[in-house]
Design an enzyme around this catalytic site. Structure first.
Site, short mmCIF file in Angstrom:
data_model
loop_
_atom_site.label_atom_id
_atom_site.label_comp_id
_atom_site.label_asym_id
_atom_site.label_seq_id
_atom_site.Cartn_x
_atom_site.Cartn_y
_atom_site.Cartn_z
N GLU A 87 0.84 -1.21 0.00
CA GLU A 87 0.00 0.00 0.00
C GLU A 87 0.87 1.25 0.00
OE1 GLU A 87 -3.31 2.48 0.03
OE2 GLU A 87 -3.18 0.36 -0.41
N GLY A 99 19.66 2.95 -0.48
CA GLY A 99 19.17 1.62 -0.84
C GLY A 99 18.06 1.11 0.07
N ILE A 100 17.48 1.98 0.88
CA ILE A 100 16.44 1.54 1.82
C ILE A 100 15.19 1.09 1.08
CG2 ILE A 100 14.89 2.31 3.67
CD1 ILE A 100 17.26 4.07 4.66
N ASN A 128 5.66 9.92 -10.52
CA ASN A 128 6.72 9.61 -9.57
C ASN A 128 7.85 8.83 -10.26
OD1 ASN A 128 8.31 8.99 -7.37
ND2 ASN A 128 6.60 8.31 -6.08
N TYR A 135 11.25 0.63 -9.40
CA TYR A 135 10.41 -0.53 -9.63
C TYR A 135 10.80 -1.27 -10.91
CZ TYR A 135 7.62 1.72 -5.99
OH TYR A 135 7.19 2.31 -4.83
#
Length: 164
Positions: A87, A99-100, A128, A135
């Site tokens: 979500e 890299g979080i 975005n 992604y």
């Protein structure tokens, strides 16, 4: 400057104020602050109550909260398997580039596999670009032929009251 140690952990009730801060930070980033009406009581009920509706993973950098992912299970009738639905994912601006976000996504993919899920899905705002680049680098594919449909607020109440 040393790279901070990044750790991930499941959220606890004590994290509710921090989760709310992350939600508000995400809402500001997405230009949707007016829609962020979550309260500590609602998070208590729906994340840690009798029937939790979602789970949260907190990312910390050297022990300091740096980001979070909120997710829940869905179900694919076509696959006949559960899915994991992300979500929200948010990393505080001062912790970006470490890299979080990638670590959170890998962690959720590992959870999905361990829980027998057939898919891991999420939505992203079309503007975005930093998130979309992340992604795509993870192997995600956009489903441009699908659109999100939503009923909320008074429209949801009216639909629930209607005779089918």
């Amino acid at each position: 400057m040393d790279t901070p140690a990044i750790t991930l952990r499941p959220a606890t009730r004590a994290d509710i104020p921090q989760i709310l801060d992350f939600i508000r930070g995400l809402a500001e980033y997405e230009k949707l602050a007016h829609e962020a009406v979550a309260t500590p009581a609602l998070l208590e009920t729906h994340l840690f109550g009798e029937r939790p509706a979602a789970e949260v993973v907190i990312a910390e950098a050297d022990g300091v909260p740096a980001g979070f992912a909120l997710f829940f299970h869905s179900f694919s009738t076509f696959l006949g398997q559960p899915g994991l639905y992300l979500e929200d994912l948010f990393v505080l601006p001062g912790h970006r580039g470490l890299g979080i976000g990638r670590r959170l996504m890998v962690h959720l993919a590992q959870l999905a596999v361990a829980r027998g899920c057939g898919r891991f899905e999420w939505s992203v705002l079309d503007w975005n670009e930093p998130a979309i680049r992340l992604y795509r680098s993870l192997g995600a594919v956009g489903l441009d032929e699908w659109t999100v449909q939503r009923v909320t607020g008074e429209a949801l109440q009216a639909l629930a009251r209607s005779d089918a």
